[in-house]
Design a protein around this motif. Structure first.
Motif, PDB file in Angstrom:
ATOM      1  N   GLU A   1       0.774  -1.542   0.048  1.00 12.54           N
ATOM      2  CA  GLU A   1      -0.151   0.226   0.258  1.00 12.54           C
ATOM      3  C   GLU A   1       0.378   1.145   0.174  1.00 12.54           C
ATOM      4  OE1 GLU A   1      -4.218  -1.669   2.055  1.00 12.54           O
ATOM      5  OE2 GLU A   1      -2.527  -1.016   3.912  1.00 12.54           O
ATOM      6  N   GLN A   2       2.128   1.009   0.665  1.00 12.34           N
ATOM      7  CA  GLN A   2       2.905   2.207   0.668  1.00 12.34           C
ATOM      8  C   GLN A   2       3.602   2.466  -0.596  1.00 12.34           C
ATOM      9  OE1 GLN A   2       3.141   4.352   3.673  1.00 12.34           O
ATOM     10  NE2 GLN A   2       4.206   5.789   2.079  1.00 12.34           N
ATOM     11  N   LEU A   3       4.159   1.480  -0.928  1.00 12.56           N
ATOM     12  CA  LEU A   3       4.337   1.769  -2.283  1.00 12.56           C
ATOM     13  C   LEU A   3       3.546   1.716  -3.386  1.00 12.56           C
ATOM     14  CD1 LEU A   3       7.015  -1.305  -2.629  1.00 12.56           C
ATOM     15  CD2 LEU A   3       7.672   1.524  -2.466  1.00 12.56           C
ATOM     16  N   TRP A   4       2.161   1.392  -3.533  1.00 14.67           N
ATOM     17  CA  TRP A   4       1.053   2.274  -4.765  1.00 14.67           C
ATOM     18  C   TRP A   4       1.136   2.929  -4.455  1.00 14.67           C
ATOM     19  CZ3 TRP A   4       1.308  -0.956  -8.507  1.00 14.67           C
ATOM     20  CH2 TRP A   4       0.525  -0.428  -9.933  1.00 14.67           C
ATOM     21  N   GLY A   5       0.934   3.611  -3.070  1.00 16.21           N
ATOM     22  CA  GLY A   5       0.637   5.616  -2.999  1.00 16.21           C
ATOM     23  C   GLY A   5       1.729   6.067  -3.133  1.00 16.21           C
ATOM     24  N   ASP A   6       2.869   5.606  -2.801  1.00 19.96           N
ATOM     25  CA  ASP A   6       4.090   6.651  -3.296  1.00 19.96           C
ATOM     26  C   ASP A   6       3.534   6.423  -4.430  1.00 19.96           C
ATOM     27  OD1 ASP A   6       4.853   6.669  -1.124  1.00 19.96           O
ATOM     28  OD2 ASP A   6       6.634   5.794  -1.437  1.00 19.96           O
ATOM     29  N   VAL A   7       3.596   5.629  -6.100  1.00 25.55           N
ATOM     30  CA  VAL A   7       3.785   5.646  -7.007  1.00 25.55           C
ATOM     31  C   VAL A   7       2.421   7.270  -7.382  1.00 25.55           C
ATOM     32  CG1 VAL A   7       2.642   4.065  -9.264  1.00 25.55           C
ATOM     33  CG2 VAL A   7       4.768   3.496  -7.420  1.00 25.55           C
ATOM     34  N   CYS A   8       0.897   7.177  -6.827  1.00 22.59           N
ATOM     35  CA  CYS A   8       0.516   7.545  -6.917  1.00 22.59           C
ATOM     36  C   CYS A   8      -0.209   9.048  -6.480  1.00 22.59           C
ATOM     37  CB  CYS A   8      -1.076   6.832  -7.388  1.00 22.59           C
ATOM     38  SG  CYS A   8      -1.096   5.437  -8.359  1.00 22.59           S
ATOM     39  N   GLY A   9       1.049   9.246  -5.497  1.00 23.14           N
ATOM     40  CA  GLY A   9       0.956  10.605  -5.408  1.00 23.14           C
ATOM     41  C   GLY A   9      -0.870  10.443  -4.312  1.00 23.14           C
ATOM     42  N   ARG A  10      -1.051   9.910  -3.462  1.00 24.14           N
ATOM     43  CA  ARG A  10      -2.129   9.450  -2.820  1.00 24.14           C
ATOM     44  C   ARG A  10      -1.868   8.560  -1.606  1.00 24.14           C
ATOM     45  NH1 ARG A  10      -3.162  13.368  -4.770  1.00 24.14           N
ATOM     46  NH2 ARG A  10      -4.826  14.373  -6.379  1.00 24.14           N
ATOM     47  N   ASP A  11      -2.995   8.507  -1.038  1.00 25.83           N
ATOM     48  CA  ASP A  11      -3.230   7.076   0.334  1.00 25.83           C
ATOM     49  C   ASP A  11      -3.282   5.551  -1.109  1.00 25.83           C
ATOM     50  OD1 ASP A  11      -1.868   8.286   1.960  1.00 25.83           O
ATOM     51  OD2 ASP A  11      -3.956   9.169   2.655  1.00 25.83           O
ATOM     52  N   ALA A  12      -2.952   4.634  -0.131  1.00 25.91           N
ATOM     53  CA  ALA A  12      -3.822   3.594  -0.891  1.00 25.91           C
ATOM     54  C   ALA A  12      -4.230   2.276  -0.249  1.00 25.91           C
ATOM     55  CB  ALA A  12      -2.512   2.896  -1.905  1.00 25.91           C
ATOM     56  N   ILE A  13      -5.651   1.463  -0.756  1.00 32.68           N
ATOM     57  CA  ILE A  13      -6.006   0.558   0.934  1.00 32.68           C
ATOM     58  C   ILE A  13      -6.614  -0.612  -0.493  1.00 32.68           C
ATOM     59  CG2 ILE A  13      -7.648  -0.871   1.728  1.00 32.68           C
ATOM     60  CD1 ILE A  13      -6.809   1.996   2.948  1.00 32.68           C
ATOM     61  N   ALA A  14      -5.294  -2.084  -0.306  1.00 34.20           N
ATOM     62  CA  ALA A  14      -5.608  -2.626  -0.771  1.00 34.20           C
ATOM     63  C   ALA A  14      -7.036  -3.815  -0.839  1.00 34.20           C
ATOM     64  CB  ALA A  14      -4.015  -3.329  -0.871  1.00 34.20           C
ATOM     65  N   PHE A  15      -6.836  -4.241  -1.702  1.00 34.98           N
ATOM     66  CA  PHE A  15      -7.952  -4.849  -1.773  1.00 34.98           C
ATOM     67  C   PHE A  15      -7.787  -6.867  -2.869  1.00 34.98           C
ATOM     68  CE2 PHE A  15     -10.373  -0.999  -0.608  1.00 34.98           C
ATOM     69  CZ  PHE A  15     -11.299  -1.733  -0.325  1.00 34.98           C
ATOM     70  N   ASP A  16      -8.946  -7.199  -2.345  1.00 35.02           N
ATOM     71  CA  ASP A  16      -9.096  -8.543  -2.721  1.00 35.02           C
ATOM     72  C   ASP A  16      -8.991  -8.750  -5.221  1.00 35.02           C
ATOM     73  OD1 ASP A  16     -11.418  -8.192  -2.901  1.00 35.02           O
ATOM     74  OD2 ASP A  16     -12.683 -10.012  -2.454  1.00 35.02           O
ATOM     75  N   ASN A  17      -9.094  -7.819  -5.259  1.00 37.58           N
ATOM     76  CA  ASN A  17      -9.860  -7.342  -6.611  1.00 37.58           C
ATOM     77  C   ASN A  17     -10.179  -5.986  -6.859  1.00 37.58           C
ATOM     78  OD1 ASN A  17     -12.627  -7.669  -6.481  1.00 37.58           O
ATOM     79  ND2 ASN A  17     -11.895 -10.187  -6.483  1.00 37.58           N
ATOM     80  N   TRP A  18     -10.727  -5.891  -8.483  1.00 34.55           N
ATOM     81  CA  TRP A  18     -11.024  -4.324  -8.405  1.00 34.55           C
ATOM     82  C   TRP A  18     -12.410  -3.643  -7.871  1.00 34.55           C
ATOM     83  CZ3 TRP A  18     -15.033  -2.076 -10.930  1.00 34.55           C
ATOM     84  CH2 TRP A  18     -15.862  -1.494 -11.543  1.00 34.55           C
ATOM     85  N   SER A  19     -13.327  -5.268  -8.123  1.00 37.15           N
ATOM     86  CA  SER A  19     -14.614  -5.230  -8.337  1.00 37.15           C
ATOM     87  C   SER A  19     -14.311  -5.186  -6.079  1.00 37.15           C
ATOM     88  CB  SER A  19     -14.947  -6.560  -7.761  1.00 37.15           C
ATOM     89  OG  SER A  19     -15.117  -7.289  -9.034  1.00 37.15           O
ATOM     90  N   GLY A  20     -13.739  -5.346  -5.089  1.00 40.98           N
ATOM     91  CA  GLY A  20     -13.962  -5.221  -3.871  1.00 40.98           C
ATOM     92  C   GLY A  20     -14.073  -3.640  -4.183  1.00 40.98           C
ATOM     93  N   GLY A  21     -12.346  -3.382  -4.207  1.00 39.38           N
ATOM     94  CA  GLY A  21     -12.392  -1.943  -4.609  1.00 39.38           C
ATOM     95  C   GLY A  21     -12.935  -0.619  -4.769  1.00 39.38           C
ATOM     96  N   ALA A  22     -14.135  -1.100  -5.839  1.00 32.19           N
ATOM     97  CA  ALA A  22     -15.439  -0.582  -6.387  1.00 32.19           C
ATOM     98  C   ALA A  22     -16.119  -0.206  -6.065  1.00 32.19           C
ATOM     99  CB  ALA A  22     -15.463  -0.806  -8.040  1.00 32.19           C
TER     100      ALA A  22
END
Ligand SMILES: Cc1ncc(COP(=O)(O)O)c(C=O)c1O
Length: 339
Positions: A52-73
């Motif tokens: 989450e930290q690394l992906w958030g750094d890539v996007c310049g945003r906070d990030a929360i991991a999910f089982d897949n796209w659907s869960g996040g959406a």
């Protein structure tokens, strides 16, 4: 390995599909998996935090991991509260995009795309928004570049109180003038399905600068934990083995995107002048390399049939229908690299 050592073969045989995993990362990955194995913490642990930290750094945003796209959406739409509301959605997308809104209790109104970039048309977006007054809208970065009309659509949404969700399933590593996919609207949702520019097998990520949304997403993926179970989420957690893969993959993202861009410039652009042309300042993640002439050995279309055709609505979306009939994808896969 230099680009010159890699494909294509001299006869320009198209690249065979390979999941974008770099063999040089194998040892790091196996060590991480061993660590998880012996940690007694196979879910919601250090690997997830690091990913989450690394992906958030890539996007310049906070990030929360999910089982897949659907869960996040579903988590994001639950935070916005779209039940009995209208959500705008492009028709030129995977059916997951409109279905996420329908499953959240909203009605979907489709809007047209541009022929240049296959992504949402600002003109039709605004026309539909004026007519249907949506609470929220999806924009999809189809093919791996950022939707060319993103700035106009973002501004319109801000001025009119419409939540803008970016479907970033194709857009790993995509940036436009230094801004990454998922940082234009209120939030972005990524997928790490195996065909994507970067994969964890299955997986998803929500990115946002909205702290309340991030807090909601964290709770939603875990049955509402932390909200006295008031947030009615189910289990959409990512497990630690997946997150470990996400960490090593994210560290390789810049290489993969650079490789794809170099391959496109050197081998494909000279052969395919009738293609999606990237505007100045755009780096595509090149999930797909899209051309507008039929080609031999194409990997097919991004989408064979747009959503308004699949679901048999009466919408007239001429550009979307044109795109369905007139685009093809040239293979562009990160090659298998041995350690
Ligand atoms: C544009 C788009 N949105 C959403 C998804 C769904 O992602 P996932 O398979 O991770 O649920 C996909 C497909 O993978 C997609 O192409």
């Amino acid at each position: 390995m230099s680009l010159a050592d890699s494909r294509p073969h001299p006869d320009l045989t198209p690249l065979p599909f390979s999941v974008a995993f770099d063999g040089r990362d194998e040892e790091d990955l196996l060590n991480r998996w061993k660590k998880v194995l012996h940690s007694n913490r196979w879910s919601d642990g250090d690997q997830t935090r690091e990913f989450e930290q690394l992906w958030g750094d890539v996007c310049g945003r906070d990030a929360i991991a999910f089982d897949n796209w659907s869960g996040g959406a579903l988590a994001a739409l639950d935070f916005i509260g779209v039940a009995d509301e209208t959500v705008l959605c492009p028709s030129n997308t995977f059916l997951a995009t409109p279905r996420s809104a329908q499953k959240s209790g909203a009605s979907v109104v489709y809007y047209d795309c541009n022929r240049t970039d296959l992504c949402g048309s600002a003109e039709d977006f605004i026309a539909k928004a004026e007519r249907h007054r949506p609470k929220a809208a999806w924009i999809v970065h189809v093919g791996g570049h950022i939707a060319f009309d993103i700035d106009i659509i973002t501004r319109y949404c801000r001025e009119n109180g419409i939540w803008l969700l970016e479907d970033c399933a194709h857009a790993h590593g995509a940036e436009w003038n230094g801004r990454h996919a998922g940082s234009f609207g209120d939030l972005g949702v990524y997928s790490f399905y195996p065909t994507k520019t970067l994969s964890t097998g299955e997986g998803g990520m929500v990115v946002s600068a909205n702290e309340d949304l991030i807090k909601h997403a964290r709770s939603f993926r875990d049955y509402g934990r932390g909200s006295r179970y008031r947030i009615q989420g189910m289990n959409h957690r990512m497990h630690e083995f997946t997150a470990a893969l996400g960490v090593v993959q994210t560290r390789r993202l810049a290489d993969i995107v650079a490789w794809k861009n170099a391959y496109a410039r050197e081998h494909l652009d000279p052969r395919f002048p009738n293609r999606v042309h990237m505007p100045d300042g755009m780096t595509s993640g090149y999930y797909k390399y899209i051309v507008f002439d039929p080609i031999e050995r194409s990997t097919g279309k991004v989408y064979q049939e747009p959503c308004h055709r699949i679901f048999e609505t009466n919408d007239e979306l001429p550009n979307t229908d044109w795109i369905a009939a007139n685009h093809w994808c040239v293979p562009i896969y990160y090659p298998e690299i041995q350690p």
